[in-house]
Scaffold this active site. Structure first.
Site, PDB file in Angstrom:
ATOM      1  N   HIS A  60      29.052  11.594 -28.769  1.00  0.00           N
ATOM      2  CA  HIS A  60      29.303  12.877 -30.031  1.00  0.00           C
ATOM      3  C   HIS A  60      28.103  14.137 -28.337  1.00  0.00           C
ATOM      4  CE1 HIS A  60      30.908  15.950 -32.534  1.00  0.00           C
ATOM      5  NE2 HIS A  60      28.925  15.759 -32.672  1.00  0.00           N
ATOM      6  N   SER A  61      29.314  15.205 -28.694  1.00  0.00           N
ATOM      7  CA  SER A  61      28.327  16.905 -27.929  1.00  0.00           C
ATOM      8  C   SER A  61      27.541  15.828 -27.111  1.00  0.00           C
ATOM      9  CB  SER A  61      27.621  16.503 -29.359  1.00  0.00           C
ATOM     10  OG  SER A  61      27.211  18.622 -29.046  1.00  0.00           O
ATOM     11  N   MET A  62      26.074  16.436 -26.891  1.00  0.00           N
ATOM     12  CA  MET A  62      25.652  15.637 -25.593  1.00  0.00           C
ATOM     13  C   MET A  62      26.010  14.184 -25.170  1.00  0.00           C
ATOM     14  SD  MET A  62      21.189  15.939 -25.099  1.00  0.00           S
ATOM     15  CE  MET A  62      21.493  14.118 -26.260  1.00  0.00           C
TER      16      MET A  62
END
Length: 256
Positions: free
Chosen positions: A95-97
């Site tokens: 998720h995300s990074m």
């Protein structure tokens, strides 16, 4: 908690070990996040799936270790720690990074002749889509404001000065890693990619999420769920359904 021969127990966490499971899911946290974010995922999928959550340095029980503020270096270290966990088909979820880290770790596995059977890229624009951002260069108040805007951290935590001091170094280092990351031109993985994004995510537009299709030589699909950058906090059931559908169709480890 068991560990692989290549891991010293710092990087890979199994909150609900499922040693007989035919699948293994490796989860990569977001900026400022920790392995424990995925504890509910491990609980929900065990014993059908063995869930391994990655713990980056500089947070929780690794708070005293030096931060890694470079995606390539972090991916090198995670790849090394995950060797020995590929005794059954791997699926990556970031998720995300964490989506960027998962992508780069997948590329490293493929260079060794392995790799995940699918990569789930959640809440992150495609590696080739760049925005000029500088959150890591802001003062402490600026970073806290950014995290509050993303609704990724409980406001009660952000009101505790001691806890803020504990998480700010990791947040700043992670934002630097993300904001200075540059994808190698034409970089792809050989496994299918599933992108998942919230329909009101200010950090990732639908077009930016759809561009993950250019980073795989296999299949691609895109799921758009209601919510912002941390849509998965309120849409956990939808995410679990997507994962369940994947594991129902994915190749499984052979018994014995």
């Amino acid at each position: 908690m068991s560990v692989s021969p290549a891991d010293d127990g710092l990087w890979c966490r199994r909150f609900h070990p499922a040693p007989e499971a035919p699948h293994r899911l490796v989860c990569f946290p977001h900026a400022g996040g920790s392995a424990s974010y995925y504890l509910p995922v491990a609980a929900a999928l065990s014993p059908r799936v063995d869930v391994v959550a990655v713990q980056y340095p500089g947070r929780q029980d690794r708070r005293g270790e030096p931060l890694i503020d470079d995606i390539a270096t972090l991916a090198d270290r995670v790849h090394a720690a995950l060797r020995g966990w590929d005794d059954r088909p791997l699926t990556f979820f970031g998720h995300s990074m964490g989506a960027l880290v998962a992508f780069e770790v997948a590329r490293r596995f493929e260079r060794d002749g392995g790799g995940p059977v699918r990569l789930f890229a959640s809440g992150r624009r495609a590696p080739s889509r760049y925005r000029d951002e500088n959150v890591h260069q802001r003062g402490d108040d600026g970073i806290i404001a950014e995290v509050k805007a993303m609704s990724g951290t409980d406001d009660r935590l952000l009101g505790d000065e001691e806890l803020i001091r504990m998480i700010l170094p990791a947040l700043r280092g992670d934002y630097k890693a993300v904001e200075t990351y540059r994808c190698e031109p034409g970089a792809t993985v050989a496994c299918p990619i599933t992108a998942i994004v919230g329909d009101s995510d200010p950090k990732t537009s639908l077009d930016e999420a759809d561009d993950w299709r250019g980073h795989t030589t296999a299949g691609f699909d895109l799921h758009v769920l209601p919510g912002g950058h941390f849509y998965l906090n309120s849409r956990a059931a939808d995410v679990m359904r997507i994962l369940d559908e994947h594991f129902a169709a994915a190749p499984a480890a052979q018994a014995g």
